[in-house]
Design an enzyme around this catalytic site. Structure first.
Site, short mmCIF file in Angstrom:
data_model
loop_
_atom_site.label_atom_id
_atom_site.label_comp_id
_atom_site.label_asym_id
_atom_site.label_seq_id
_atom_site.Cartn_x
_atom_site.Cartn_y
_atom_site.Cartn_z
N GLY A 50 -41.92 32.20 14.04
CA GLY A 50 -41.47 31.71 15.34
C GLY A 50 -41.17 32.93 16.20
O GLY A 50 -41.67 34.04 15.93
N ALA A 51 -40.32 32.74 17.23
CA ALA A 51 -40.05 33.84 18.16
C ALA A 51 -39.52 35.08 17.42
O ALA A 51 -40.04 36.19 17.60
CB ALA A 51 -39.06 33.37 19.22
N GLY B 187 -39.55 35.83 14.12
CA GLY B 187 -40.52 36.35 13.14
C GLY B 187 -41.64 37.12 13.82
O GLY B 187 -42.05 38.19 13.37
N LYS C 105 -21.10 35.42 13.79
CA LYS C 105 -22.24 34.93 14.58
C LYS C 105 -22.23 33.41 14.62
O LYS C 105 -22.56 32.80 15.64
CB LYS C 105 -23.55 35.46 13.99
CG LYS C 105 -24.78 34.99 14.75
CD LYS C 105 -25.87 36.02 14.74
CE LYS C 105 -27.19 35.59 15.36
NZ LYS C 105 -27.22 34.57 16.36
N ASN D 156 -22.49 31.00 17.85
CA ASN D 156 -23.54 29.98 18.00
C ASN D 156 -22.95 28.56 18.10
O ASN D 156 -23.47 27.73 18.85
CB ASN D 156 -24.51 30.02 16.81
CG ASN D 156 -25.48 31.18 16.90
OD1 ASN D 156 -25.66 31.92 15.94
ND2 ASN D 156 -26.11 31.36 18.03
N ASN E 242 -24.21 27.46 21.69
CA ASN E 242 -25.45 26.67 21.60
C ASN E 242 -25.27 25.20 22.00
O ASN E 242 -25.98 24.72 22.89
CB ASN E 242 -26.07 26.81 20.21
CG ASN E 242 -26.61 28.21 19.98
OD1 ASN E 242 -26.02 29.18 20.45
ND2 ASN E 242 -27.71 28.34 19.28
N ASN F 249 -26.57 30.61 29.19
CA ASN F 249 -25.37 31.02 28.44
C ASN F 249 -24.23 31.46 29.36
O ASN F 249 -23.06 31.21 29.09
CB ASN F 249 -25.71 32.15 27.48
CG ASN F 249 -26.70 31.71 26.40
OD1 ASN F 249 -27.01 30.52 26.30
ND2 ASN F 249 -27.19 32.64 25.61
N SER G 102 -30.97 29.05 22.01
CA SER G 102 -32.07 28.48 21.24
C SER G 102 -31.94 26.95 21.15
O SER G 102 -32.94 26.24 21.15
CB SER G 102 -32.14 29.11 19.86
OG SER G 102 -30.89 29.01 19.22
N GLU H 139 -30.82 23.33 15.37
CA GLU H 139 -30.21 23.89 14.15
C GLU H 139 -28.75 23.46 14.01
O GLU H 139 -27.99 24.09 13.30
CB GLU H 139 -30.31 25.41 14.20
CG GLU H 139 -31.75 25.89 14.16
CD GLU H 139 -31.88 27.39 14.36
OE1 GLU H 139 -32.29 28.08 13.42
OE2 GLU H 139 -31.58 27.86 15.47
O1 KPL Z 1 -28.18 33.31 19.02
C1 KPL Z 1 -28.15 32.75 20.09
C2 KPL Z 1 -29.00 31.54 20.24
O2 KPL Z 1 -29.34 31.18 21.35
O3 KPL Z 1 -29.33 30.96 19.21
C3 KPL Z 1 -27.24 33.24 21.18
C4 KPL Z 1 -26.39 34.36 20.63
C5 KPL Z 1 -26.36 32.13 21.67
C6 KPL Z 1 -28.00 33.84 22.34
O4 KPL Z 1 -28.68 32.91 23.10
#
Ligand code: KPL
Length: 296
Positions: A10-11, A13, A181, A185, A189, A199, A249, A261
């Site tokens: 994907g993006a 990878g 992280k 997220n 997200n 964001n 994402s 996700e």
């Molecule tokens: O990891 C990200 C995602 O969009 O999955 C962040 C850190 C929020 C950056 O867009």
């Protein structure tokens, strides 16, 4: 010469493949649909320079040729993507999980018990403007660390990545980095996906960010992460500021009617919280709202 096999193009990878190949490292793609065999992939760096590359394509039956496996699928694809390799991947091959979210490790540990297992996170910005076109949109940090004793022997992989990526290093505390992280997220997200905003829009709602972080404190403490509330709030707001113009994402996933996700972000937090008897009503509400949008 380093030889990496990527599972999942994907993006992220695709961008990692481009960065590694540009640095002269050998990359093969396992079992990927990105363009099919023989198709050239285009990597676009941060200066807009394009490089066409043709990584070797491997099939599951070529598993004995794999030297180290970098798993860059979405978290929810990990089990299905790795299943055909059970009993085929030589036991000495390190498996590095490098995806957003948490919650795949125990499955991999159970099904690949002899393999060195590594966990990684990356904050490199990556976009896939077309099926075979990968754009590096922002420099970021990549960290890896061991998830089992055999993984400890693989520290050298961090320096090999560091030769190709903007910043890569070994972490003796990779779980703390993963949790950090994960918190970022789990706040950015779903909020940006539900409201369909970039964001940076969260910078106008620090109280909302604060409330979501505050709810996580008891769970974070149970993980040995005892930083004060301000630490988590500032982490989230800093990433929102640094990626202000970006679509998260999850926002992109919803826009393109793809599975999100969420099960490996807020869903993982909810599973951990249930196990430890912690209530997360705000995260539960976000989880359900994303699930509702996903199925709509
Ligand atoms: O990891 C990200 C995602 O969009 O999955 C962040 C850190 C929020 C950056 O867009």
């Amino acid at each position: 010469m380093s030889h990496w096999t990527l599972l999942g193009c994907g993006a992220v990878g695709g961008v990692l493949t481009g960065l590694l190949m540009r640095a002269g490292q050998q990359v093969s793609l396992l079992h990927t649909r990105a363009g099919g065999p023989g198709t050239a992939l285009v990597f676009e760096d941060r200066q807009g320079q394009r490089l066409t590359f043709a990584p070797e394509r491997l099939q599951v039956q070529d598993a004995s040729r794999i030297r180290r496996l970098l798993v860059t699928t979405k978290a929810y694809q990990v089990a299905a993507a790795l299943t055909p390799l059970i009993g085929r991947l030589p036991a000495e091959v390190p498996i590095l999980l490098l995806h957003n979210g948490m919650g795949t490790e125990s499955w991999v540990r159970e099904h690949f018990p002899a393999h060195p297992l590594l966990l990684g996170i990356t904050s490199n910005g990556a976009l896939r403007p077309g099926p075979t076109h990968f754009r590096h949109t922002g420099p970021g940090e990549t960290w890896l660390g061991a998830a089992n004793p055999a993984g400890e022997a693989c520290r050298g992989l961090a320096s090999e990545l560091a030769a190709a990526l903007p910043h890569a290093g070994w972490s003796d505390d990779i779980r703390a980095r993963q949790w950090t992280k994960l918190v970022i997220n789990a706040v950015i997200n779903p909020l940006t996906a539900l409201e369909d905003v970039p964001n940076g829009a969260l910078l106008a709602e620090p109280q909302r960010v604060r409330a979501l972080c505050a709810e996580l404190l008891p769970l974070l403490e149970r993980q040995g992460l005892t930083q004060p509330l301000d630490y988590w709030v500032q982490n989230v707001l800093t990433v929102a500021r640094l990626t202000a113009g970006n679509a998260s994402s999850m926002r992109e996933d919803l826009r393109h009617h793809r599975q999100t996700e969420i099960d490996y972000m807020n869903g993982f937090l909810l599973r951990e919280a249930a196990r430890l008897g912690v209530a997360l009503p705000r995260h539960q509400a976000l989880y359900q709202a994303i699930k509702a949008k996903e199925s709509a």
